[in-house]
Design a protein around this motif. Structure first.
Motif, PDB file in Angstrom:
ATOM      1  N   ALA A  74       6.547  39.281 -27.335  1.00 26.35           N
ATOM      2  CA  ALA A  74       6.957  39.756 -28.802  1.00 26.35           C
ATOM      3  C   ALA A  74       7.750  39.563 -29.026  1.00 26.35           C
ATOM      4  N   ARG A  75       7.911  39.504 -29.827  1.00 25.74           N
ATOM      5  CA  ARG A  75       8.695  38.945 -31.053  1.00 25.74           C
ATOM      6  C   ARG A  75      10.361  39.507 -30.674  1.00 25.74           C
ATOM      7  N   TYR A  76      10.134  41.203 -30.308  1.00 26.15           N
ATOM      8  CA  TYR A  76      11.677  41.737 -29.850  1.00 26.15           C
ATOM      9  C   TYR A  76      11.675  41.713 -28.442  1.00 26.15           C
ATOM     10  N   GLY A  77      12.299  40.705 -27.548  1.00 27.52           N
ATOM     11  CA  GLY A  77      12.678  41.302 -25.931  1.00 27.52           C
ATOM     12  C   GLY A  77      12.226  39.949 -25.625  1.00 27.52           C
ATOM     13  N   TYR A  78      11.429  39.018 -26.206  1.00 22.85           N
ATOM     14  CA  TYR A  78      10.743  37.846 -25.350  1.00 22.85           C
ATOM     15  C   TYR A  78       9.778  38.611 -24.298  1.00 22.85           C
ATOM     16  N   HIS A  79       9.100  39.174 -24.255  1.00 17.16           N
ATOM     17  CA  HIS A  79       8.848  39.200 -23.287  1.00 17.16           C
ATOM     18  C   HIS A  79       6.560  39.167 -23.565  1.00 17.16           C
ATOM     19  N   LEU A  80       6.089  39.075 -22.723  1.00 16.00           N
ATOM     20  CA  LEU A  80       4.533  38.819 -22.418  1.00 16.00           C
ATOM     21  C   LEU A  80       4.004  39.419 -22.195  1.00 16.00           C
ATOM     22  N   TYR A  81       2.903  39.486 -22.606  1.00 16.57           N
ATOM     23  CA  TYR A  81       1.796  40.535 -22.264  1.00 16.57           C
ATOM     24  C   TYR A  81       0.679  39.491 -22.675  1.00 16.57           C
ATOM     25  N   PHE A  82      -0.796  40.259 -22.148  1.00 13.93           N
ATOM     26  CA  PHE A  82      -1.717  39.571 -22.176  1.00 13.93           C
ATOM     27  C   PHE A  82      -3.068  40.519 -22.295  1.00 13.93           C
ATOM     28  N   GLU A  83      -3.760  40.846 -23.278  1.00 13.18           N
ATOM     29  CA  GLU A  83      -4.720  41.628 -23.341  1.00 13.18           C
ATOM     30  C   GLU A  83      -5.924  40.977 -23.486  1.00 13.18           C
ATOM     31  N   PRO A  84      -6.252  41.397 -22.360  1.00 20.11           N
ATOM     32  CA  PRO A  84      -7.909  40.900 -21.807  1.00 20.11           C
ATOM     33  C   PRO A  84      -9.438  41.307 -23.454  1.00 20.11           C
ATOM     34  N   TRP A  85      -9.941  40.333 -23.546  1.00 21.95           N
ATOM     35  CA  TRP A  85     -10.881  40.558 -24.989  1.00 21.95           C
ATOM     36  C   TRP A  85     -12.327  42.142 -25.208  1.00 21.95           C
TER      37      TRP A  85
END
Length: 284
Positions: free
Chosen positions: A154-165
């Motif tokens: 995420a550009r704002y916050g430097y957080h990481l997320y995973f989107e399952p297919w």
């Protein structure tokens, strides 16, 4: 949007290229038995030439550049013919972070303008682009494995997320905070890797398994750079100034080469071709 193609002039060494302040140049090295054997420069202009990624067949090098006139476009360098093709050619928007897609003539990239703002898109040659993720999280960087999902920075916050297919990432898919920009599917694995800037001050490359949600440390690194790349043998490549370094599965770092003799004083982003024959480096 049809790609435009032109032939590069004779490839020259970096020492003949006047670098402007903040300019980045893209270098292509040949590898044999894990060692650097030859060098050529891919770009011959000042400005931004960055974010290299090889095509799946190792015959092309994708990168983002402003050489077309202000905005960022995705270019492809053909290694055999030494020609450049503009794959996006969009004056009204900018594209970053190219990656090879599912098909040989498909690429994915981040679009800065557009709806939703700053998201991951895919495009096949001769076809209109379409969204490659369902999330509206403003993605700065990403790593995608077809059929499994997409790791989104995420550009704002430097957080990481995973989107399952086939799903849509949201707060329930949070992976980690304080993450660097270098994300990768780990070769021959179901894991992804990311750089975690820990609260204790250490920088650690970690593995994330989407199925279980497990996160494991792989190796600590110094803070000279947050850019790294995997090869198909499960080794990590990165730079420390002009020194090219490599980590093996036994947990050992070793010096591979000093690239200052090729005019590279600072190694930035880098990529290893799937066949292990080439190494692309952004040099300062």
């Amino acid at each position: 949007m049809r790609p435009s193609t032109y032939t590069l002039p004779l490839l020259v060494t970096l020492s003949t290229l006047p670098l402007m302040a903040g300019a980045t140049q893209l270098h292509l090295f040949s590898l044999k038995d894990g060692k650097v054997t030859s060098h050529q420069t891919v770009t011959d202009t000042g400005g931004y030439n960055n974010q290299p990624a090889f095509t799946a067949d190792s015959q092309g090098l994708l990168f983002s550049s402003d050489r077309a006139g202000g905005q960022m476009d995705i270019f492809r360098f053909d290694i055999t013919s030494a020609t450049l093709s503009n794959l996006t050619n969009t004056p009204e928007q900018s594209e970053f972070s190219p990656q090879p897609g599912q098909h040989g003539d498909e690429i994915t990239y981040v679009v800065e303008q557009g709806v939703p703002h700053q998201s991951v898109w895919r495009q096949r040659l001769g076809q209109q682009p379409e969204r490659a993720v369902n999330s509206y999280i403003p993605a700065g960087y990403y790593a995608q494995r077809y059929g499994q999902g997409t790791l989104l920075w995420a550009r704002y916050g430097y957080h990481l997320y995973f989107e399952p297919w086939g799903e849509q990432a949201d707060e329930r898919h949070f992976v980690s905070a304080s993450v660097g920009r270098s994300l990768h599917p780990i070769p021959n694995s179901a894991e992804f890797s990311f750089l975690h800037k820990q609260v204790d001050g250490d920088w650690v490359i970690k593995g994330f398994h989407p199925d279980s949600g497990a996160i494991r440390p792989i190796t600590a690194i110094d803070k000279a750079s947050e850019d790294y790349s995997w090869d198909q043998q499960g080794r990590i490549w990165m730079g420390n100034g002009s020194e090219l370094r490599r980590w093996d599965a036994e947990g050992q770092w070793q010096s591979v080469a000093d690239l200052s003799e090729h005019g590279v004083t600072t190694i930035g982003r880098l990529a290893v071709s799937p066949d292990g024959r080439y190494l692309a480096i952004v040099g300062l």
